[in-house]
Design a protein around this motif. Structure first.
Motif, PDB file in Angstrom:
ATOM      1  N   GLY A  31      45.706  98.413  55.538  1.00  0.00           N
ATOM      2  CA  GLY A  31      44.972  98.073  54.324  1.00  0.00           C
ATOM      3  C   GLY A  31      45.404  98.860  53.104  1.00  0.00           C
ATOM      4  O   GLY A  31      44.614  99.074  52.197  1.00  0.00           O
ATOM      5  N   GLY A  32      46.641  99.308  53.074  1.00  0.00           N
ATOM      6  CA  GLY A  32      47.155 100.002  51.906  1.00  0.00           C
ATOM      7  C   GLY A  32      47.111 101.509  51.982  1.00  0.00           C
ATOM      8  O   GLY A  32      47.528 102.184  51.052  1.00  0.00           O
ATOM      9  N   VAL A  33      46.600 102.056  53.077  1.00  0.00           N
ATOM     10  CA  VAL A  33      46.537 103.518  53.215  1.00  0.00           C
ATOM     11  C   VAL A  33      47.175 103.941  54.549  1.00  0.00           C
ATOM     12  O   VAL A  33      47.223 103.163  55.497  1.00  0.00           O
ATOM     13  N   GLY A 155      52.402  88.328  64.786  1.00  0.00           N
ATOM     14  CA  GLY A 155      52.799  88.723  63.446  1.00  0.00           C
ATOM     15  C   GLY A 155      52.469  90.153  63.095  1.00  0.00           C
ATOM     16  O   GLY A 155      51.681  90.820  63.768  1.00  0.00           O
ATOM     17  N   VAL A 156      53.108  90.601  62.010  1.00  0.00           N
ATOM     18  CA  VAL A 156      52.841  91.899  61.403  1.00  0.00           C
ATOM     19  C   VAL A 156      52.417  91.618  59.970  1.00  0.00           C
ATOM     20  O   VAL A 156      53.012  90.783  59.283  1.00  0.00           O
ATOM     21  N   CYS A 157      51.389  92.294  59.498  1.00  0.00           N
ATOM     22  CA  CYS A 157      50.826  92.043  58.173  1.00  0.00           C
ATOM     23  C   CYS A 157      51.903  92.112  57.093  1.00  0.00           C
ATOM     24  O   CYS A 157      52.720  93.036  57.063  1.00  0.00           O
ATOM     25  N   ALA A 158      51.886  91.134  56.188  1.00  0.00           N
ATOM     26  CA  ALA A 158      52.860  91.058  55.098  1.00  0.00           C
ATOM     27  C   ALA A 158      52.396  91.792  53.846  1.00  0.00           C
ATOM     28  O   ALA A 158      53.130  91.854  52.865  1.00  0.00           O
ATOM     29  N   ALA A 159      51.196  92.351  53.849  1.00  0.00           N
ATOM     30  CA  ALA A 159      50.690  93.069  52.671  1.00  0.00           C
ATOM     31  C   ALA A 159      51.436  94.395  52.515  1.00  0.00           C
ATOM     32  O   ALA A 159      51.819  95.014  53.510  1.00  0.00           O
ATOM     33  N   PRO A 160      51.637  94.842  51.274  1.00  0.00           N
ATOM     34  CA  PRO A 160      52.267  96.145  51.074  1.00  0.00           C
ATOM     35  C   PRO A 160      51.432  97.245  51.729  1.00  0.00           C
ATOM     36  O   PRO A 160      50.210  97.202  51.713  1.00  0.00           O
ATOM     37  N   HIS A 161      52.112  98.205  52.288  1.00  0.00           N
ATOM     38  CA  HIS A 161      51.478  99.364  52.914  1.00  0.00           C
ATOM     39  C   HIS A 161      50.486  98.968  54.005  1.00  0.00           C
ATOM     40  O   HIS A 161      49.410  99.539  54.126  1.00  0.00           O
ATOM     41  N   CYS A 162      50.866  97.975  54.795  1.00  0.00           N
ATOM     42  CA  CYS A 162      50.074  97.614  55.970  1.00  0.00           C
ATOM     43  C   CYS A 162      51.028  97.099  57.032  1.00  0.00           C
ATOM     44  O   CYS A 162      51.871  96.242  56.746  1.00  0.00           O
ATOM     45  N   ASP A 163      50.909  97.638  58.227  1.00  0.00           N
ATOM     46  CA  ASP A 163      51.751  97.187  59.337  1.00  0.00           C
ATOM     47  C   ASP A 163      50.912  96.875  60.573  1.00  0.00           C
ATOM     48  O   ASP A 163      51.369  96.942  61.697  1.00  0.00           O
ATOM     49  N   ARG A 164      49.649  96.502  60.347  1.00  0.00           N
ATOM     50  CA  ARG A 164      48.798  96.119  61.468  1.00  0.00           C
ATOM     51  C   ARG A 164      49.242  94.738  61.954  1.00  0.00           C
ATOM     52  O   ARG A 164      49.754  93.923  61.195  1.00  0.00           O
ATOM     53  N   VAL A 165      49.029  94.469  63.239  1.00  0.00           N
ATOM     54  CA  VAL A 165      49.527  93.243  63.849  1.00  0.00           C
ATOM     55  C   VAL A 165      48.395  92.231  64.046  1.00  0.00           C
ATOM     56  O   VAL A 165      47.224  92.563  63.942  1.00  0.00           O
ATOM     57  N   PHE A 166      48.783  90.995  64.353  1.00  0.00           N
ATOM     58  CA  PHE A 166      47.800  89.939  64.586  1.00  0.00           C
ATOM     59  C   PHE A 166      48.421  88.847  65.434  1.00  0.00           C
ATOM     60  O   PHE A 166      49.645  88.775  65.598  1.00  0.00           O
ATOM     61  N   CYS A 178      46.912  90.651  58.262  1.00  0.00           N
ATOM     62  CA  CYS A 178      46.120  91.089  59.414  1.00  0.00           C
ATOM     63  C   CYS A 178      44.631  90.849  59.208  1.00  0.00           C
ATOM     64  O   CYS A 178      43.880  90.753  60.174  1.00  0.00           O
ATOM     65  N   SER A 179      44.215  90.751  57.934  1.00  0.00           N
ATOM     66  CA  SER A 179      42.782  90.643  57.654  1.00  0.00           C
ATOM     67  C   SER A 179      42.566  89.963  56.306  1.00  0.00           C
ATOM     68  O   SER A 179      43.468  89.932  55.462  1.00  0.00           O
ATOM     69  N   PRO A 180      41.359  89.456  56.077  1.00  0.00           N
ATOM     70  CA  PRO A 180      41.039  88.899  54.754  1.00  0.00           C
ATOM     71  C   PRO A 180      41.148  89.961  53.651  1.00  0.00           C
ATOM     72  O   PRO A 180      41.497  89.646  52.513  1.00  0.00           O
ATOM     73  N   GLN A 181      40.886  91.225  53.991  1.00  0.00           N
ATOM     74  CA  GLN A 181      40.981  92.286  52.989  1.00  0.00           C
ATOM     75  C   GLN A 181      42.413  92.436  52.488  1.00  0.00           C
ATOM     76  O   GLN A 181      42.642  92.592  51.284  1.00  0.00           O
ATOM     77  N   CYS A 182      43.386  92.409  53.393  1.00  0.00           N
ATOM     78  CA  CYS A 182      44.784  92.522  52.959  1.00  0.00           C
ATOM     79  C   CYS A 182      45.202  91.289  52.164  1.00  0.00           C
ATOM     80  O   CYS A 182      45.924  91.403  51.172  1.00  0.00           O
ATOM     81  N   SER A 184      43.260  89.524  50.272  1.00  0.00           N
ATOM     82  CA  SER A 184      42.624  89.696  48.953  1.00  0.00           C
ATOM     83  C   SER A 184      43.368  90.723  48.118  1.00  0.00           C
ATOM     84  O   SER A 184      43.539  90.537  46.907  1.00  0.00           O
ATOM     85  N   ARG A 185      43.826  91.812  48.741  1.00  0.00           N
ATOM     86  CA  ARG A 185      44.588  92.827  47.995  1.00  0.00           C
ATOM     87  C   ARG A 185      45.836  92.226  47.373  1.00  0.00           C
ATOM     88  O   ARG A 185      46.164  92.481  46.219  1.00  0.00           O
ATOM     89  N   VAL A 186      46.538  91.410  48.151  1.00  0.00           N
ATOM     90  CA  VAL A 186      47.774  90.796  47.658  1.00  0.00           C
ATOM     91  C   VAL A 186      47.472  89.803  46.546  1.00  0.00           C
ATOM     92  O   VAL A 186      48.148  89.790  45.513  1.00  0.00           O
ATOM     93  N   LYS A 187      46.441  88.995  46.724  1.00  0.00           N
ATOM     94  CA  LYS A 187      46.069  88.030  45.681  1.00  0.00           C
ATOM     95  C   LYS A 187      45.642  88.739  44.408  1.00  0.00           C
ATOM     96  O   LYS A 187      46.014  88.332  43.300  1.00  0.00           O
ATOM     97  N   ALA A 188      44.861  89.815  44.538  1.00  0.00           N
ATOM     98  CA  ALA A 188      44.411  90.559  43.361  1.00  0.00           C
ATOM     99  C   ALA A 188      45.590  91.201  42.647  1.00  0.00           C
ATOM    100  O   ALA A 188      45.664  91.191  41.405  1.00  0.00           O
ATOM    101  N   ALA A 189      46.548  91.744  43.390  1.00  0.00           N
ATOM    102  CA  ALA A 189      47.731  92.360  42.770  1.00  0.00           C
ATOM    103  C   ALA A 189      48.561  91.309  42.043  1.00  0.00           C
ATOM    104  O   ALA A 189      49.058  91.551  40.938  1.00  0.00           O
ATOM    105  N   ALA A 190      48.697  90.132  42.642  1.00  0.00           N
ATOM    106  CA  ALA A 190      49.451  89.054  41.994  1.00  0.00           C
ATOM    107  C   ALA A 190      48.743  88.603  40.723  1.00  0.00           C
ATOM    108  O   ALA A 190      49.382  88.347  39.693  1.00  0.00           O
TER     109      ALA A 190
END
Length: 199
Positions: A31-33, A155-166, A178-182, A184-190
C-alpha cells in the motif's frame, strides 16, 4: 479467457492461503509503505501465521507451533517467487519452483468429502502437522493454477511501492491491484497528475 473463474472450494482455500502467507510473511511494500516480515522471534512468527489462517477462515484452535510457523515463513518466500514468475509470464520458472515445492512438501492427492458435499480432490502432507498440510495444499493449489489456463490469474500488485500478491478471480481477468486501496491510490495519483498545470 472470459467467464467466471472456476476453482473448486479446496483450490480456492489453498490459493487464498498462499496469498495470505506471501502477503503477511514476506517483506517488501504494501500500500505504498515498506512492509517488514514478522521478526523471527516465536511470538511474532506464530502470531503472523495465526492471523493468516484466521483471515482465510481457519483460525487455529491453539497456538501455532513455532517450528510450523517458521516452516510456513520459508514456504511463503518460495511461493512469492511463483507469483512473481507467473505475473511476469515466466511460467517455466514458476513451474520449476512449484515442482520443487510439490516434492519438498510430499503433497499427496486424496479424495475427501465434506458434510453435505460431494467428493473432491484435496492434497495433504505426509502427516497431520499444520505446516505439512498447508505447505502441500498451497503447492498443489499453485500447481493447479499454473498447470491450467488460469496461470495468468496469479498476480503482483501494479501500484507503486506495493508488491503484495493476489489471485484474480474476476470475470474479465483484468485485475492489476492487490486491493481497492491500491487501485484508489493509483487513480488518485493519475487524477492529481492531470490537474497539474503544464508549462
Amino acid at each position: 479467457m472470459t467467464g467466471q473463474v472456476s476453482f473448486d472450494s479446496h483450490a480456492r482455500s489453498v490459493l487464498a492461503a498462499s496469498v495470505e502467507y506471501v502477503n503477511r510473511l514476506t517483506p517488501g511494500y504494501s500500500g505504498g509503505v515498506a512492509y517488514a516480515a514478522p521478526a523471527d522471534d516465536p511470538d511474532s512468527v506464530t502470531a503472523a501465521v495465526g492471523q493468516a489462517l484466521t483471515a482465510i477462515g481457519y483460525p487455529p484452535k491453539s497456538a501455532v507451533p513455532v517450528d510450523d510457523a517458521r516452516r510456513l515463513v520459508g514456504l511463503a518466500a518460495r511461493m512469492r517467487t511463483v507469483f512473481e514468475a507467473a505475473a511476469a509470464d515466466d511460467l517455466d520458472s514458476a513451474a520449476t519452483e512449484i515442482n520443487e515445492l510439490l516434492v519438498d512438501t510430499n503433497a499427496r492427492p486424496q479424495l475427501d468429502r465434506g458434510r453435505d458435499r460431494p467428493w473432491s480432490l484435496h492434497f495433504h502432507g505426509p502427516d497431520e502437522q499444520l505446516a505439512n498440510g498447508w505447505a502441500a495444499g498451497c503447492a498443489a493449489g499453485l500447481a493447479l493454477a499454473v498447470g491450467s489456463d488460469l496461470a495468468g490469474r496469479l498476480g503482483v500488485c501494479a501500484a507503486p511501492h506495493c508488491d503484495r500478491v493476489f489471485v484474480d478471480v474476476s470475470k474479465n481477468a483484468q485485475r492489476r491491484f492487490c486491493s481497492p486501496q491500491c487501485q484508489s491510490r493509483v487513480k488518485a495519483a493519475a487524477h492529481r497528475a492531470r490537474q497539474q498545470p503544464t508549462n
